[in-house]
Structure formats: structure tokens, C-alpha cells
Design a protein around this motif. Structure first.
Motif, PDB file in Angstrom:
ATOM      1  N   VAL A 151      -7.247  -5.760  -7.351  1.00  0.00           N
ATOM      2  CA  VAL A 151      -6.219  -4.561  -7.348  1.00  0.00           C
ATOM      3  C   VAL A 151      -5.201  -4.988  -8.245  1.00  0.00           C
ATOM      4  O   VAL A 151      -4.547  -6.019  -8.023  1.00  0.00           O
ATOM      5  CB  VAL A 151      -6.051  -4.400  -5.870  1.00  0.00           C
ATOM      6  N   PRO A 152      -4.771  -4.061  -8.969  1.00  0.00           N
ATOM      7  CA  PRO A 152      -3.528  -4.271  -9.996  1.00  0.00           C
ATOM      8  C   PRO A 152      -2.363  -4.133  -9.196  1.00  0.00           C
ATOM      9  O   PRO A 152      -2.233  -3.701  -8.272  1.00  0.00           O
ATOM     10  CB  PRO A 152      -3.720  -3.269 -11.019  1.00  0.00           C
ATOM     11  N   HIS A 153      -1.125  -4.643  -9.882  1.00  0.00           N
ATOM     12  CA  HIS A 153       0.056  -4.652  -9.500  1.00  0.00           C
ATOM     13  C   HIS A 153       0.599  -2.926  -9.652  1.00  0.00           C
ATOM     14  O   HIS A 153       0.432  -2.391 -10.392  1.00  0.00           O
ATOM     15  CB  HIS A 153       1.086  -5.327  -9.708  1.00  0.00           C
ATOM     16  N   PHE A 154       1.093  -2.201  -8.590  1.00  0.00           N
ATOM     17  CA  PHE A 154       1.815  -1.014  -8.380  1.00  0.00           C
ATOM     18  C   PHE A 154       3.220  -1.060  -8.665  1.00  0.00           C
ATOM     19  O   PHE A 154       3.821  -2.049  -7.894  1.00  0.00           O
ATOM     20  CB  PHE A 154       1.453  -0.219  -7.432  1.00  0.00           C
ATOM     21  N   SER A 155       3.875  -0.375  -9.533  1.00  0.00           N
ATOM     22  CA  SER A 155       5.354  -0.574  -9.582  1.00  0.00           C
ATOM     23  C   SER A 155       6.045   0.191  -8.455  1.00  0.00           C
ATOM     24  O   SER A 155       7.245   0.281  -8.239  1.00  0.00           O
ATOM     25  CB  SER A 155       5.786   0.082 -10.656  1.00  0.00           C
ATOM     26  N   ALA A 156       5.407   0.816  -7.421  1.00  0.00           N
ATOM     27  CA  ALA A 156       5.958   1.783  -6.209  1.00  0.00           C
ATOM     28  C   ALA A 156       4.885   1.398  -5.107  1.00  0.00           C
ATOM     29  O   ALA A 156       3.645   1.645  -5.342  1.00  0.00           O
ATOM     30  CB  ALA A 156       6.175   3.161  -6.440  1.00  0.00           C
ATOM     31  N   HIS A 157       5.656   0.977  -3.856  1.00  0.00           N
ATOM     32  CA  HIS A 157       4.513   0.962  -2.620  1.00  0.00           C
ATOM     33  C   HIS A 157       3.350  -0.072  -2.897  1.00  0.00           C
ATOM     34  O   HIS A 157       2.488   0.061  -2.381  1.00  0.00           O
ATOM     35  CB  HIS A 157       4.066   2.592  -2.356  1.00  0.00           C
ATOM     36  N   ASN A 158       3.863  -1.162  -3.391  1.00  0.00           N
ATOM     37  CA  ASN A 158       2.799  -2.250  -3.721  1.00  0.00           C
ATOM     38  C   ASN A 158       2.049  -2.713  -2.464  1.00  0.00           C
ATOM     39  O   ASN A 158       1.122  -3.354  -2.745  1.00  0.00           O
ATOM     40  CB  ASN A 158       3.202  -3.283  -4.579  1.00  0.00           C
ATOM     41  N   GLU A 159       2.798  -2.592  -1.162  1.00  0.00           N
ATOM     42  CA  GLU A 159       2.158  -3.215  -0.106  1.00  0.00           C
ATOM     43  C   GLU A 159       1.750  -2.044   0.875  1.00  0.00           C
ATOM     44  O   GLU A 159       1.203  -2.392   2.046  1.00  0.00           O
ATOM     45  CB  GLU A 159       3.343  -3.960   0.771  1.00  0.00           C
TER      46      GLU A 159
END
Length: 432
Positions: free
Chosen positions: A252-260
Motif C-alpha cells: 500500500v503506498p503512502h497517502f499524503s492525507a489520512h494515511n492511518e
């Protein structure tokens, strides 16, 4: 026992193709030789998974690029019909689809004998909705795979295939069957004339295929099966409880918002991705919610130039590796997506557009494994409500966990491979 050569002939669509790949992977592990009979536009797909593939002409000759795009163009031409009910799709999408399918059987009859004589299979597995007489007549056992909804094999007590009717709505069943038979009659008469020319008996109105007298494999799992008037009994009929192929791992890639935050996967399949307007509307709605979102946009990635920070799109995802990592799937109701969600215990919101997606959407809601949502007449309020129920309802989560345990204990691909191996290792038994 000596290794045998098993040929798979899936419909020219990714759902049946990838399902057959899952079974073929398990068959190859038993030491048998696997070959694919393929629409020319799908040969490369089977080769990518390491299988030998032989093209069979299912249409008039055309350029390779044009052939590969045929069904994509067909689907995109019908996008205006996706907002219609299953009943109102009969005299447009459904009729046109059956016309193309009947034509494919006619073209295949001209080419299949040559291809079969070339590869000389010991067993042929067909995943399609129409009879190819050359396969039935070849002289070796043939197996029918039903990777679509279970009601592809009709029964008077269950909803008709493609109808999306509720199980108990018998009046709607009768209405759909009557209209389907009315619209399809000229095509069916033409198909019966083709069967006669190939030395086969005619089929009853509305029927384009028959069950195999040797073995029929159905993907539907026990927790969502229909209650039939005439149950499909072993050993002629076997339920695989899903059939999930092996895919490369997914990170799963990193998201710049709501990553958790909870992770949502959205996919309408390679063909459904052509409804770019709907996917963009969904992305806009999901952008306002506290979730991470992966979206399969198929061949249309260049049309998504500005994306919210909690959304990542791609042209393709290794879906059986992605679904175990997510918390909720929004999809079109294709049978692979339907059974993979159940296999991994993930709730689904199904927004169907055509074919058995309507049946699977109704069934996922009837059996408590998710919800059906009309793909054009929906509101953000309804979407949020269904998403929260899917993510947080203990009733839904408990049911999904039980279904997942049941399906994973069965190991559908291995079960299919064992059944095919047993069919080859004994004298062929014809049950009808």
C-alpha cells in the motif's frame, strides 16, 4: 498417472479469463500441461502468466489492436444504458450482447476444429455462456465452468440470470423471463439454426448452453447460494467456494492525507472503467471523507490529472493481493470481485451496470455481506451510510468472517484441480 493436457477456453473477458488462470495455476502444480484456447485479443494475458495460448477466431478478421479493444468499445457505446434497470436493458445492451455472443460461436465453429486437432487436449474446460459445438463433439470430456452468478444455470425457484431480482419476488421473475424471451427470440431462432447446421439438437427458448454431462464447476460459495427447486448435486455439479488466483504481492503506498485511516478500494473492472464520469463523481465524494482510497481507472489514467490527497489511482491492481489489505470494496458486481471480497471477508458496496453484476448486487445485500447502490441515482448521504455500516457493523463483520473462514478452508483452485485430475484418472462417467 501420466500428465495430461488440459485446455481452458474462457470467454473473452477478464473475469472468466482470470478465474481460469487461477484454476490453471493449481492444475499445473499437479504436473499437468495447461494450454489456453483464446480470443486473439487475450493471448498475451495468458502468456504473461506463463501459459501456452492458441488463438481462436471469434469474429471477422481485424487488426490486433482493434480486436483487443472490441469489448471495451462495445461497453463504452452502451454507457447511456447503464442507468437503466435490468429489465429496461433487455432490448438494448442484453440483446446486443447476445447477438455478439452468437456470432462468436459461429466464427469459433469454423476455427476450433483446426486448433483442437493441433493441440490435442485430453480435457477441455469452457467458461462461457454459449455452446461451441466443436468442443462438445471433439471426443474428449468437457467441463463447464460457471464463473458468473450461480443463476446462469436456471431454476424455476430462483431469479432469472441478469435480472437482479430479489429471491422472493416471483412476479418480477416471470416478468423478466417473458420480456427476455420475447426480445431474444429472433436471435435464439438463429442460434438454433446454427446448432442444426452443426449437427446439434435445438435448445429451448432462452437457453444458449447446456450443463456438461461430465462435470460442472461453480464459483458461488455456500453462504450465498440460491435455494433451488432442483438442487445441483455432486458429482456432476461441484461448488468451488470461490476461486482466487495467485498474484504478486502489493504494498500500500503512502497517502499524503489520512494515511492511518481505513482503506477503500474502488474498481469497476477493466471495462467498467470506461464510465469515467461516475468514477470522478465517486472520487469527489470520497475526497471529503476520512478514508484512504485506491481506484482502478483502467486505460483512462490520463483523464485523472487532479486528485485529492487521500486518493491514488492506477491502471491496474493485483486485486487478490489488494483486497486482503483493504477495509471495504466498492465494485461493479463482477463475479471475481464478488467472490474475492467474500473469500477475504471484506464488505462490499456493489454499483452494478450490466450482466450478472445486477444479480450479485442483489445477492450481497440479501445475504448480509454488503449493500447494493444504484450507480446513477445515489446520494453522498446514502454512500456514507452504507460505508459506515460496512466498516463498523458487528453483524456484517461477523457474517463476513464466518464466510471467509468457510471459503478459505475449501481452497477453490486446488479443489478444481483435484476434480479435473480425478476426471482424467478414471473412466469418464457421463451423468446424463
Amino acid at each position: 498417472m501420466q500428465p495430461s493436457k488440459i485446455a481452458f477456453f474462457p470467454e473473452a473477458a477478464y473475469g472468466p479469463a482470470l478465474n481460469s488462470i487461477g484454476i490453471a495455476q493449481a492444475v499445473a502444480q499437479l504436473g499437468h500441461k495447461v494450454v489456453f484456447l483464446s480470443d486473439p485479443g487475450f493471448v498475451a494475458l495468458y502468456q504473461e502468466y506463463g501459459f501456452e495460448a492458441h488463438p481462436v477466431n471469434l469474429s471477422a478478421p481485424m487488426a490486433a489492436e482493434e480486436m483487443a479493444k472490441f469489448w471495451e468499445s462495445f461497453i463504452n457505446g452502451h454507457i447511456p444504458n447503464f442507468s437503466k434497470s435490468p429489465f429496461d436493458q433487455i432490448d438494448n445492451y442484453v440483446k446486443d450482447c447476445w447477438a455478439a455472443i452468437v456470432d462468436s460461436a459461429k466464427f469459433a465453429q469454423e476455427d476450433l476444429p483446426r486448433v483442437l486437432d493441433k493441440i490435442r487436449p485430453d480435457l477441455i474446460c469452457v467458461d462461457n455462456v454459449i455452446l461451441f459445438p466443436a468442443i462438445k463433439q471433439y471426443g474428449t470430456p468437457w467441463v463447464r465452468i460457471i464463473s458468473c452468478s450461480e443463476n446462469e444455470i436456471e431454476d424455476p425457484a430462483i431469479p432469472p440470470h441478469l435480472s437482479g431480482c430479489a429471491m422472493q419476488d416471483s412476479a418480477a421473475h416471470a416478468r423478466f423471463r417473458a420480456r427476455f424471451n420475447e426480445v431474444i427470440r429472433p436471435l435464439h431462432d438463429d442460434f438454433n439454426a446454427f446448432l442444426a447446421s452443426a449437427g446439434e439438437a435445438p435448445y429451448p427458448l432462452g437457453q444458449f448452453f447446456e450443463t456438461s454431462p461430465y462435470l460442472n464447476l461453480l464459483l458461488y460459495p455456500e453462504p450465498v447460494k440460491f435455494k433451488r427447486a432442483h438442487p445441483l448435486l455432486s458429482p456432476q455439479f461441484e461448488y468451488l467456494e470461490g476461486c482466487v488466483r495467485q498474484e504478486k504481492p502489493y504494498v500500500v503506498p503512502h497517502f499524503s492525507a489520512h494515511n492511518e485511516a481505513p482503506l477503500i478500494y474502488v474498481s469497476f473492472g477493466s471495462l467498467g472503467a470506461g464510465d469515467v464520469a461516475l468514477l470522478k463523481r465517486l472520487i469527489a465524494a470520497l475526497a471529503t471523507m476520512p478514508y484512504r482510497v485506491l481506484v482502478n481507472v483502467g486505460a483512462y489514467k490520463d483523464q485523472y490529472t487532479e486528485l485529492p490527497p487521500n486518493v491514488i489511482v492506477d491502471s491496474w491492481f493485483p486485486q487478490p493481493s489488494v483486497i486482503p489489505l483493504v477495509d471495504l470494496v466498492i465494485h461493479h458486481g463482477g463475479n471475481n470481485s464478488f467472490t474475492e471480497c467474500l473469500f477475504f471477508g471484506k464488505p462490499a458496496i456493489i454499483m452494478p451496470f450490466v450482466w450478472d453484476g445486477h444479480d450479485n448486487a442483489t445477492r450481497v445485500e440479501e445475504t448480509g455481506h454488503g449493500f447494493k447502490l444504484n450507480r446513477h441515482d445515489w446520494t453522498e448521504t446514502a454512500l456514507i451510510s452504507q460505508m459506515e455500516m460496512c466498516l463498523y457493523s458487528p453483524v456484517i463483520q461477523t457474517k463476513l468472517a464466518a464466510t471467509s473462514r468457510h471459503m478459505q478452508a475449501q481452497n477453490g483452485p486446488a479443489k478444481a484441480a483435484r476434480l479435473l485430475d480425478e476426471l482424467l484418472s478414471k473412466e469418464y462417467i457421463c451423468y446424463v
